[in-house]
Design a protein around this motif. Structure first.
Motif, PDB file in Angstrom:
ATOM      1  N   UNK A 103      27.954  33.062  42.956  1.00 19.99           N
ATOM      2  CA  UNK A 103      27.429  34.301  43.538  1.00 19.99           C
ATOM      3  C   UNK A 103      28.478  35.397  43.660  1.00 19.99           C
ATOM      4  N   UNK A 104      29.755  35.073  43.471  1.00 19.93           N
ATOM      5  CA  UNK A 104      30.792  36.070  43.690  1.00 19.93           C
ATOM      6  C   UNK A 104      30.753  36.576  45.116  1.00 19.93           C
ATOM      7  N   UNK A 132      44.171  33.005  47.551  1.00 23.82           N
ATOM      8  CA  UNK A 132      43.688  32.289  48.739  1.00 23.82           C
ATOM      9  C   UNK A 132      42.460  32.987  49.314  1.00 23.82           C
ATOM     10  N   UNK A 133      41.549  33.377  48.424  1.00 22.54           N
ATOM     11  CA  UNK A 133      40.385  34.161  48.830  1.00 22.54           C
ATOM     12  C   UNK A 133      39.209  33.799  47.931  1.00 22.54           C
ATOM     13  N   UNK A 134      38.101  33.408  48.534  1.00 17.68           N
ATOM     14  CA  UNK A 134      36.909  33.036  47.785  1.00 17.68           C
ATOM     15  C   UNK A 134      35.866  34.153  47.842  1.00 17.68           C
ATOM     16  N   UNK A 135      34.862  34.052  46.959  1.00 19.36           N
ATOM     17  CA  UNK A 135      33.653  34.876  47.031  1.00 19.36           C
ATOM     18  C   UNK A 135      33.947  36.365  46.819  1.00 19.36           C
ATOM     19  N   UNK A 136      34.384  36.691  45.605  1.00 18.66           N
ATOM     20  CA  UNK A 136      34.752  38.068  45.261  1.00 18.66           C
ATOM     21  C   UNK A 136      34.094  38.448  43.941  1.00 18.66           C
ATOM     22  N   UNK A 137      33.545  39.663  43.880  1.00 16.33           N
ATOM     23  CA  UNK A 137      33.082  40.253  42.622  1.00 16.33           C
ATOM     24  C   UNK A 137      33.819  41.565  42.394  1.00 16.33           C
ATOM     25  N   UNK A 138      34.403  41.723  41.209  1.00 19.89           N
ATOM     26  CA  UNK A 138      34.964  42.998  40.762  1.00 19.89           C
ATOM     27  C   UNK A 138      34.115  43.467  39.594  1.00 19.89           C
ATOM     28  N   UNK A 139      33.461  44.620  39.741  1.00 22.21           N
ATOM     29  CA  UNK A 139      32.493  45.081  38.747  1.00 22.21           C
ATOM     30  C   UNK A 139      32.808  46.525  38.372  1.00 22.21           C
TER      31      UNK A 139
END
Length: 533
Positions: free
Chosen positions: A28-29, A82-89
């Protein structure tokens, strides 16, 4: 010896990435979390840090050019660490990482989409995108890179840059789809060494519907692990394409190879790797240098029976090349249904090196360019600034997107846009602009002339010249559709001939943009902008 495939659990249906990134995982980003739009690297770093501090998912839309200068000037990659759940669009075709890389480390559930990455500053990872876990047992996984464009330069030393997309140290479950990787010596390495097996050697990587062109090797290279390479187009690969090493097993399925040396091999490690070949098309220009290889697939025989555990649909090779050329890369996605907020900061205004708010003086025509320099120097102010001479501040020439290189004293453009004389080169023009931002006096009759050295690629596509428009849409200018005042199919241009084009009357402070469509290459020389009388 043919190894036995490793048993895998049953797949989760409906994974949108078409590969390992979404296998048995809700990919899911940053959906459901914070949402921002940024146009510079400082804001991007700040918003990633905000989400990390609050342990929140985040979607960051990027509408502008991320550089080292607007990211703090530290010579460091943009990090998701050290970071989850990211979207770069990326937004439309306006988002790029110019001279700076993206480093994903000890992170999961990451989506990187519709972004251009080129020529990362060679002081840190030297990769356009670097993905890694850690030798302490930490892992990075479920990463989806989709509809991106990544390139370096073939004119630079082969070790000046590193990879376009590299993974190491336990990174796993990665899918690269619908992306355009080109003009690089080192393309995509998975496993930094033959002993890169900590915390594990299970790569689980998928490459599908990608366009690989003008590359030297590692297209891709696997050490250990399992992979799936299907429905990709390979063209102009000069050394080796798919390289399976150290016991890796790769399902190589329904790809198209043209003008490629050594499409599927094992070369360069202490132990060979293996492949399962299914319905690949070896087109014109495929060659083999079998004497130097540890193992190769020239016979078309498989050395593994590996199959993947997830559900997917592989397209036929009939028409696959044309489909990939039309759909891989940036600016291909329909974003009309996205709710993209305005940028957190106003678009940057580049004053060209003068005092803040001070207008940039117009150049005096004619402007003549013979391209007697290197690619590295050409796009710098130390070669030519907005004054038309060597200086400081904003360069006279700016690569907006695509591949633009100086080759043998001429300018080579492939799917590229290069602006000439724009004082705000990283700001995209729009149809609502109220003023022009250039330094070229184009208010009276003028003409643009250029010599065609050669054309290549899809020559049915066009070479174009715009005024006061640095985008791919002719409507994105205060002059509207008339801003594109010249468009010609490459196959109608004659190498060795000089062409003169009458320009659209614009303003006393205008700029020009040279553009070639995707998959089209023109090499031009002796560019002149001059008064027509």
């Amino acid at each position: 010896m043919t190894p036995t495939p490793t048993p895998e659990p049953s797949p989760t249906p409906g994974a949108t990435d078409g590969g390992f990134a979404g296998y048995q995982f809700a990919l899911t980003g940053g959906a459901g979390g914070l949402v921002y739009t940024v146009n510079n690297g400082n804001d991007l770093r700040a918003k990633l840090a905000e989400a990390k501090a609050g342990s929140q998912p985040i979607v960051v839309y990027i509408d502008g050019v991320i550089t080292d200068a607007n990211s703090g000037g530290q010579g460091k990659d943009i990090e998701i660490k050290d970071q989850d759940n990211v979207s770069l669009i990326g937004v439309a075709d306006r988002a790029s990482f110019d001279g700076i890389g993206l480093h994903i480390r000890r992170s999961k559930n990451i989506i990187v989409q519709n972004l251009t990455f080129h020529e990362p500053w060679p002081g840190q990872e030297r990769d356009a995108i670097s993905i890694e876990g850690d030798d302490d047992g930490s892992v990075t996984g479920h990463i989806w890179i989709d509809h991106c464009e990544l390139y370096h330069q073939l004119t630079s030393d082969k070790d000046y840059y590193d990879g376009l997309i590299d993974t190491k140290a336990g990174a796993y479950a990665v899918t690269v789809s619908y992306s355009y990787l080109h003009h690089a010596h080192k393309t995509s390495l998975h496993g930094s060494s033959d002993t890169d097996t900590v915390p594990n050697a299970d790569r689980f990587l998928t490459f599908h519907h990608n366009r690989f062109e003008h590359l030297t090797s590692r297209v891709p290279l696997f050490r250990h692990g399992k992979g799936h390479v299907y429905n990709n187009y390979f063209n102009e690969i000069s050394s080796t394409a798919i390289n399976s090493r150290m016991g890796a097993e790769i399902l190589v399925e329904k790809n198209v190879f043209e003008n490629t040396q050594n499409p599927v091999v094992s070369f360069g490690s202490s132990s060979i790797g293996y492949w399962n070949l299914v319905d690949n098309l070896m087109g014109p220009g495929v060659t083999w240098s079998t004497g130097s290889l540890d193992a190769h697939a020239q016979s078309g025989e498989s050395t593994s029976t590996y199959t993947v555990p997830y559900s997917y649909t592989a397209d036929s090779t009939d028409g696959l090349k044309e489909y990939i050329l039309a759909n891989a890369g940036v600016g291909k996605l329909d974003q009309s249904g996205l709710d993209i907020p305005p940028p957190v900061s106003a678009p940057p205004v580049d004053d060209g090196g003068g005092e803040e708010g001070e207008p940039v003086a117009s150049l005096t025509l004619p402007l003549s360019e013979s391209f007697t320099t290197s690619t590295e120097a050409f796009f710098t102010a130390s070669y030519k600034s907005l004054t038309g001479s060597a200086g400081t501040g904003t360069p006279l020439y700016h690569r907006v997107t695509g591949s633009a290189e100086i080759v043998d004293g001429a300018l080579s453009l492939t799917g590229a846009r290069v602006s000439v004389g724009n004082s705000t080169p990283t700001v995209s023009t729009t149809g609502s602009d109220q003023q022009t931002t250039g330094v070229l006096p184009l208010v009276a009759d003028y003409r643009v002339s250029f010599k065609v050295v050669s054309v290549a690629g899809d020559t049915s596509k066009a070479f174009m010249i715009y005024v006061d428009n640095n985008t791919a849409s002719s409507a994105n200018s205060l002059w509207g559709g008339a801003s594109k005042f010249y468009s010609v199919a490459l196959n109608s241009l004659v190498p060795g001939q000089t062409y003169q084009v009458s320009g659209l009357l614009a303003s006393a402070n205008s700029f020009l943009t040279l553009r070639t469509e995707s998959a089209a290459t023109i090499v031009l020389d002796d560019l002149v902008v001059e008064a027509a009388n």
